[in-house]
Design a protein around this motif. Structure first.
Motif, short mmCIF file in Angstrom:
data_model
loop_
_atom_site.label_atom_id
_atom_site.label_comp_id
_atom_site.label_asym_id
_atom_site.label_seq_id
_atom_site.Cartn_x
_atom_site.Cartn_y
_atom_site.Cartn_z
N PRO A 180 87.40 -1.55 0.09
CA PRO A 180 86.09 -1.81 0.68
C PRO A 180 84.97 -1.76 -0.38
O PRO A 180 84.01 -2.51 -0.30
CB PRO A 180 85.92 -0.69 1.71
N LEU A 181 85.13 -0.89 -1.37
CA LEU A 181 84.12 -0.77 -2.40
C LEU A 181 84.07 -2.02 -3.27
O LEU A 181 82.99 -2.56 -3.55
CB LEU A 181 84.39 0.48 -3.25
N ILE A 182 85.22 -2.53 -3.66
CA ILE A 182 85.24 -3.75 -4.47
C ILE A 182 84.73 -4.93 -3.66
O ILE A 182 83.99 -5.78 -4.17
CB ILE A 182 86.64 -4.01 -5.06
N LEU A 183 85.06 -4.98 -2.39
CA LEU A 183 84.56 -6.06 -1.54
C LEU A 183 83.03 -6.02 -1.49
O LEU A 183 82.37 -7.06 -1.58
CB LEU A 183 85.14 -5.92 -0.12
N ARG A 184 82.46 -4.84 -1.42
CA ARG A 184 81.00 -4.72 -1.44
C ARG A 184 80.44 -5.15 -2.79
O ARG A 184 79.40 -5.82 -2.87
CB ARG A 184 80.58 -3.29 -1.11
N LEU A 185 81.10 -4.75 -3.88
CA LEU A 185 80.63 -5.12 -5.22
C LEU A 185 80.62 -6.64 -5.40
O LEU A 185 79.71 -7.19 -6.00
CB LEU A 185 81.50 -4.47 -6.30
N VAL A 186 81.64 -7.30 -4.89
CA VAL A 186 81.73 -8.75 -5.00
C VAL A 186 80.55 -9.42 -4.30
O VAL A 186 80.08 -10.48 -4.73
CB VAL A 186 83.09 -9.26 -4.43
N HIS A 187 80.03 -8.80 -3.27
CA HIS A 187 78.90 -9.35 -2.53
C HIS A 187 77.57 -8.69 -2.89
O HIS A 187 76.57 -8.86 -2.19
CB HIS A 187 79.15 -9.21 -1.01
#
Length: 156
Positions: free
Chosen positions: A86-93
């Protein structure tokens, strides 16, 4: 679960502890997953109930069918790995956030991954056999990759 039960009978709590010890943080297993999965495995005939322990804890044992199913899974094609963070998904956005929100997300991510890297380094040092050490080193490499992503996002 079936792989962990190869070592012998275990309760749900013992399986959670064994998963944490064997898999470390590179593959998380939650208590709710274990307690949801065990009755399903029993219904399929892959495990059976063992001795009732203290405080209503229930042991499970792998059946012959469970051993066969695990061996079939173990020898089958693994397919592609999937990272679900979830953290990487947020970083990507992160580009969709205000500068202040992005900075907060990046700071939180960096702190979380730095803590995880410290734990991974400790796991490498504590590893007592070549497989555990290699697994811990793999996790450490993955966390370093996540920190690199944080650095890239922070420079955008």
């Amino acid at each position: 679960m079936l792989g962990l039960l190869q070592d012998g009978p275990a309760t749900g709590g013992q399986l959670v502890a064994a998963a944490e010890e064997r898999f470390g943080t590179f593959f998380s297993v939650t208590r709710s997953q274990v307690y949801r999965e065990l009755p399903a495995l029993a219904k399929e005939g892959l495990v059976r109930l063992g001795k009732q322990g203290p405080r209503s804890s229930q042991q499970y044992l792998i059946t012959a069918a469970g051993k066969k199913a695990f061996k079939a899974w173990l020898t089958s094609d693994a397919g592609p790995d999937h990272l679900r963070s979830p953290l990487i998904l947020r970083l990507v956005h992160a580009g969709l956030l205000t500068p202040k929100q992005r900075a907060a997300l990046i700071d939180t991510a960096r702190a979380a991954y730095q803590e995880e890297l410290d734990e991974a380094r400790a796991a490498v040092k504590a590893a007592t056999d070549p497989l555990s050490k290699a697994t811990a080193e793999y996790h450490q490499t993955c966390v370093r990759g996540a920190l690199k992503l944080v650095d890239v996002v922070s420079g955008l």
